[in-house]
Design an enzyme around this catalytic site. Structure first.
Site, PDB file in Angstrom:
ATOM      1  N   ASP A 107      26.811 -32.704 140.614  1.00  0.00           N
ATOM      2  CA  ASP A 107      26.923 -33.460 141.850  1.00  0.00           C
ATOM      3  C   ASP A 107      25.700 -34.366 141.908  1.00  0.00           C
ATOM      4  OD1 ASP A 107      26.799 -34.414 144.467  1.00  0.00           O
ATOM      5  OD2 ASP A 107      27.436 -32.529 145.369  1.00  0.00           O
ATOM      6  N   VAL A 108      25.904 -35.681 141.871  1.00  0.00           N
ATOM      7  CA  VAL A 108      24.764 -36.590 141.762  1.00  0.00           C
ATOM      8  C   VAL A 108      23.859 -36.547 142.982  1.00  0.00           C
ATOM      9  CG1 VAL A 108      25.957 -38.141 140.164  1.00  0.00           C
ATOM     10  CG2 VAL A 108      26.092 -38.573 142.635  1.00  0.00           C
TER      11      VAL A 108
ATOM     12  N   TYR B  27      29.685 -47.128 153.826  1.00  0.00           N
ATOM     13  CA  TYR B  27      29.910 -47.522 152.430  1.00  0.00           C
ATOM     14  C   TYR B  27      29.290 -48.886 152.137  1.00  0.00           C
ATOM     15  CZ  TYR B  27      32.550 -48.510 148.128  1.00  0.00           C
ATOM     16  OH  TYR B  27      32.912 -48.818 146.842  1.00  0.00           O
TER      17      TYR B  27
ATOM     18  N   LYS C 174      26.355 -49.916 149.317  1.00  0.00           N
ATOM     19  CA  LYS C 174      26.625 -50.850 148.218  1.00  0.00           C
ATOM     20  C   LYS C 174      25.739 -52.082 148.282  1.00  0.00           C
ATOM     21  CE  LYS C 174      29.559 -48.342 146.046  1.00  0.00           C
ATOM     22  NZ  LYS C 174      29.178 -47.782 144.733  1.00  0.00           N
TER      23      LYS C 174
END
Length: 247
Positions: free
Chosen positions: A63-64, A155, A159
Site C-alpha cells: 500500500d503506497v 483528487y 493531481k
C-alpha cells in the site's frame, strides 16, 4: 528506445494505465516491478504478460500510503534486480463527492494515497534515482489537476500538487544527470471511464478536439519515452496527453 537491464518500478500496475505502462516497459526489455495493493491475481497476469516478451518481472504488494511497506518493497526490489533506475508513480484513488458533502476522511484518504504515496515511493527510491545512470522519476497526474472537475476537489488537488513536486525534484536531481517529469493524461479508456454514464461521456467528448478518448497505449508510449535515454534533456515538464483539451 530499448530499456534492457533497466529496473522500472510501476506503482498501481495491476490494471488500467499502470498495467499498460508496465507491459510497455517490459516489451522494451526492462526489469519491471509490478506493484499492487490488493489485486494479486491481476498483478500476476501482468507479470506473465511481460515475461512472454524480452522483459523480466516480479510482483510486489504494498500500500503506497504506508511508508514501511513501501520501504520493504524497495528493499526487495534491490535484492531481486539491484537499484531502481525508473520510478513511475501511478497509483491513485478517487473518492468523489461534491465539496459540501465531502468529509475530512474523504479528503485525507485521497491525499494519503495520491500525494503521500508519491512522497513515500520517491523517498524510498530517491538515492537509487540520484545515483543511477540516467535515473528517471515519472509522475502520473491528470487533466483534472489542470482543469479541476466537479465533485473531485480532493483528487484535483492531489493531481495538481504533482506539478510542483515534479518541478522541485527535477531541480534537485539535475546535478546528478537524473530527471523528473510528469504525464497528465486526459480521459482514458479504462474501467473507471467505463463506469461514467454515456451522456456524461458524450459531454466530455465535445471538449476533446481529437474527438476520442485516449487508449492506454497512448499514455504508455509517452512514459516509455520518458524512461528512455532519448528523453535525457527533458526534465521538470508536464506533458498533457489529452487530445488537445485546453487548460
Amino acid at each position: 528506445m530499448l530499456l534492457d537491464d533497466r529496473t522500472c518500478l510501476v506503482t498501481g500496475a495491476s490494471k488500467g494505465i499502470g498495467r499498460g505502462i508496465a507491459e510497455e516497459l517490459g516489451t522494451h526489455g526492462a526489469n519491471v516491478v509490478v506493484n499492487y495493493r490488493s489485486s494479486e491475481e491481476a498483478a500476476h497476469e501482468v507479470q506473465d504478460a511481460i515475461e512472454e516478451g524480452p522483459g523480466s518481472a516480479v510482483t510486489a504488494q504494498a500500500d503506497v500510503s504506508d511508508f514501511e511497506a513501501v520501504q520493504a518493497m524497495c528493499d526487495g526490489v534491490t535484492e531481486e534486480f539491484g537499484q531502481v533506475d525508473v520510478l513511475v508513480n501511478n497509483a491513485g484513488i478517487t473518492v468523489d463527492k461534491k465539496f459540501e458533502n465531502m468529509e475530512r476522511e474523504d479528503w485525507e484518504r485521497v491525499i494519503d494515497v495520491n500525494l503521500g504515496g508519491v512522497y513515500n515511493c520517491t523517498k524510498a527510491c530517491f538515492e537509487d534515482l540520484r545515483e543511477a545512470e540516467n535515473g528517471r522519476l515519472i509522475n502520473i497526474s491528470s487533466v483534472v489537476g489542470q482543469q479541476g472537475n466537479y465533485g473531485q476537489a480532493n483528487y484535483a488537488t492531489t493531481k495538481s500538487g504533482l506539478f510542483g513536486f515534479t518541478r522541485t525534484i527535477a531541480l534537485e536531481l539535475a546535478h546528478h544527470n537524473s530527471t523528473a517529469n510528469c504525464v497528465a493524461p486526459g480521459f482514458v479508456k479504462t474501467d473507471m471511464l467505463a463506469e461514467v454514464p454515456d451522456r456524461v461521456k458524450e459531454q466530455i467528448l465535445e471538449r476533446i478536439p481529437l474527438d476520442r478518448f485516449a487508449e492506454v497505449d497512448d499514455i504508455a508510449g509517452i512514459v516509455r519515452f520518458l524512461a528512455s535515454e532519448e528523453s535525457s534533456y527533458m526534465t521538470g515538464q508536464v506533458l498533457g496527453v489529452n487530445g488537445g483539451m485546453e487548460w
